[in-house]
Design a protein around this motif. Structure first.
Motif, mmCIF file in Angstrom:
data_model
loop_
_atom_site.group_PDB
_atom_site.id
_atom_site.type_symbol
_atom_site.label_atom_id
_atom_site.label_comp_id
_atom_site.label_asym_id
_atom_site.label_seq_id
_atom_site.Cartn_x
_atom_site.Cartn_y
_atom_site.Cartn_z
ATOM 1 N N GLY A 1 -28.015 -53.208 18.753
ATOM 2 C CA GLY A 1 -27.865 -52.564 17.405
ATOM 3 C C GLY A 1 -26.538 -52.337 17.013
ATOM 4 O O GLY A 1 -26.186 -52.410 15.902
ATOM 5 N N LEU A 2 -25.347 -52.096 17.994
ATOM 6 C CA LEU A 2 -24.128 -51.861 17.619
ATOM 7 C C LEU A 2 -23.029 -52.498 18.679
ATOM 8 O O LEU A 2 -23.434 -52.767 19.921
ATOM 9 N N LYS A 3 -22.097 -52.937 18.205
ATOM 10 C CA LYS A 3 -21.110 -53.732 19.164
ATOM 11 C C LYS A 3 -19.866 -52.939 19.147
ATOM 12 O O LYS A 3 -19.590 -51.889 18.343
ATOM 13 N N GLU A 4 -19.053 -53.280 20.076
ATOM 14 C CA GLU A 4 -17.831 -52.594 20.315
ATOM 15 C C GLU A 4 -16.864 -52.691 19.205
ATOM 16 O O GLU A 4 -16.917 -53.794 18.397
ATOM 17 N N TYR B 1 -30.808 -45.221 27.262
ATOM 18 C CA TYR B 1 -30.872 -44.029 27.932
ATOM 19 C C TYR B 1 -30.529 -42.876 26.759
ATOM 20 O O TYR B 1 -29.737 -42.887 26.049
ATOM 21 N N GLU B 2 -31.023 -41.590 27.307
ATOM 22 C CA GLU B 2 -30.697 -40.371 26.411
ATOM 23 C C GLU B 2 -30.259 -39.465 27.223
ATOM 24 O O GLU B 2 -30.813 -38.989 28.116
ATOM 25 N N LEU B 3 -28.969 -38.844 27.127
ATOM 26 C CA LEU B 3 -28.446 -37.683 27.653
ATOM 27 C C LEU B 3 -28.257 -36.662 26.765
ATOM 28 O O LEU B 3 -28.243 -36.821 25.462
ATOM 29 N N ALA C 1 -16.235 -45.016 16.275
ATOM 30 C CA ALA C 1 -16.686 -46.309 16.949
ATOM 31 C C ALA C 1 -17.394 -45.783 18.225
ATOM 32 O O ALA C 1 -17.049 -44.900 18.948
ATOM 33 N N PRO C 2 -18.124 -47.004 18.902
ATOM 34 C CA PRO C 2 -18.957 -46.826 20.166
ATOM 35 C C PRO C 2 -17.908 -46.721 21.274
ATOM 36 O O PRO C 2 -16.726 -47.477 21.063
ATOM 37 N N VAL C 3 -18.157 -45.915 22.343
ATOM 38 C CA VAL C 3 -17.157 -46.134 23.437
ATOM 39 C C VAL C 3 -17.801 -47.144 24.488
ATOM 40 O O VAL C 3 -19.108 -46.545 24.774
ATOM 41 N N VAL C 4 -17.077 -48.129 24.926
ATOM 42 C CA VAL C 4 -17.613 -48.878 25.783
ATOM 43 C C VAL C 4 -17.139 -48.471 27.334
ATOM 44 O O VAL C 4 -15.754 -48.655 27.390
ATOM 45 N N ALA D 1 -21.510 -49.630 29.246
ATOM 46 C CA ALA D 1 -22.524 -48.950 28.411
ATOM 47 C C ALA D 1 -21.789 -48.672 27.004
ATOM 48 O O ALA D 1 -20.509 -48.186 27.110
ATOM 49 N N ILE D 2 -22.707 -48.797 25.989
ATOM 50 C CA ILE D 2 -22.292 -48.339 24.604
ATOM 51 C C ILE D 2 -22.806 -47.100 24.332
ATOM 52 O O ILE D 2 -24.189 -47.067 24.473
#
Length: 355
Positions: free
Chosen positions: A315-318, A304-306, A31-34, A269-270
């Motif tokens: 496009g994505l949610k927590e 952003y791209e790291l 899952a995304p890290v918020v 940040a997602i």
């Protein structure tokens, strides 16, 4: 009997192979890290001297003397060029002679006016002639002074396009002068980044930036954002920033290029791993796996791209699950068996550790 046993053995072997083929592969999901984080972004910049001007001739004539060389450091008031002054010296002498004659005429007229031989108005006319002659003297001196071109401030001389003896027209370029004691770096920032930067400055009070040079090395002196333009560009949606950098080593020159490295804060940040995405026609996608176990392709927008990670703007949610690996093996709307991996541990396994 032997034939029957062999046939049974073959049937048993085929059944096992079919079971192995039918066994489903399990895919890792996460899952995304918020979280609140910071992002270092590079902005292409144009480097300019704090002062850079063109030195042009103010009078027409032959270039009689050149007192400097290209790349030379000069001090304020130093003589740089001389245009042949003969013509202007002659005009000055003529103007001074006319002024002397007007002064004598005024003195005689005043003497006659005191004796009531001529009227006071004739004395005023003589005074006007003297004032006009003195003005001509001042103008001739100014023209003569223009034949000597001096440095308006201390700096470095640029290229000298004209050589000794060249006929110079009024306004013709003789060289450029750059004050490189401090340098400006101009770069453009998007509207969201501008807002994040302004909020960050209010809370942290820091407006420091770094400069990456054309060879990839970072300038050892930090700069500061000093000026932000008053309005956004309607065509690009960007606003221009100006950062200043000290230049005691005189490494930076007017016209150089570089990249300003600015730290931007990102609230909530997602963050997802780059390896969980795939690309179609410059658009990035992930496979989101719902509660029904079906993987569905979804377009995401990357803010952003790291290294190894993306910060997703939409496009994505927590809490949503997406495929971490095997995105090239799965088809849209395919039912998959999954195992969940902790998002924070996934980020820790990447090259870039999330703070």
């Amino acid at each position: 009997m032997l034939l029957s046993i062999g046939a049974l053995f073959n049937l048993s072997s085929c059944g096992k192979k079919e079971e192995q083929k039918e066994e489903k592969v399990k895919f890792s999901v996460t899952a995304p890290v918020v979280m609140d984080t910071i992002f270092n972004k590079e902005y292409v910049s144009q480097i300019k001297s704090v002062r850079n001007i063109e030195i042009r001739a103010q009078e027409k004539g032959y270039l009689q003397n050149i007192y400097v060389d290209e790349g030379q450091y000069v001090s304020q008031g130093q003589l740089l060029f001389r245009i042949m002054p003969g013509l202007y010296q002659g005009e000055l002498l003529k103007a001074q002679a006319e002024a002397k004659a007007a002064e004598i005429e005024l003195r005689n007229t005043k003497s006659l006016a005191d004796k009531n031989i001529v009227s006071k108005s004739e004395q005023q006319v003589a005074q006007s002639k003297l004032d006009q002659a003195n003005a001509e003297v001042s103008l001739a001196k100014l023209h003569l002074s223009f034949t000597e071109i001096r440095a308006p401030f201390s700096g470095v001389i640029d290229r000298l396009p004209k050589k000794l003896g060249s006929l110079i027209d009024e306004g013709e370029l003789l060289t450029s002068l750059s004050d490189n004691t401090k340098m400006f770096a101009y770069f453009n920032v998007s509207e969201p980044e501008y807002i994040n930067y302004q909020n960050n400055v209010k809370t942290r009070g820091s407006n420091d930036v770094n400069l990456i040079l054309a060879n990839g090395e970072q300038l050892k002196y930090k700069g500061k954002v000093e000026v932000i333009e008053g309005e956004f560009d309607n065509e690009t949606g960007n606003i221009a920033f100006r950062a200043s950098f000290p230049n005691p080593d005189k490494l930076l020159k007017n016209g150089e290029t570089g990249k300003v490295l600015m730290t931007l804060p990102i609230k909530n940040a997602i963050i997802i791993p780059q390896k969980a995405t795939y690309e179609i026609q410059d658009q990035k996608y992930v496979f989101v796996v719902g509660n029904d176990g079906i993987a569905r392709s979804r377009n995401i927008q990357v803010a952003y791209e790291l290294p190894d990670i993306y910060v997703v703007s939409s496009g994505l949610k927590e809490g949503e699950h997406f495929l971490l690996e095997g995105v090239q093996k799965v088809k849209d709307d395919q039912k998959v068996e999954t195992t969940f991996q902790d998002p924070k541990k996934v980020l820790q396994s990447l090259k870039l550790k999330a703070d």
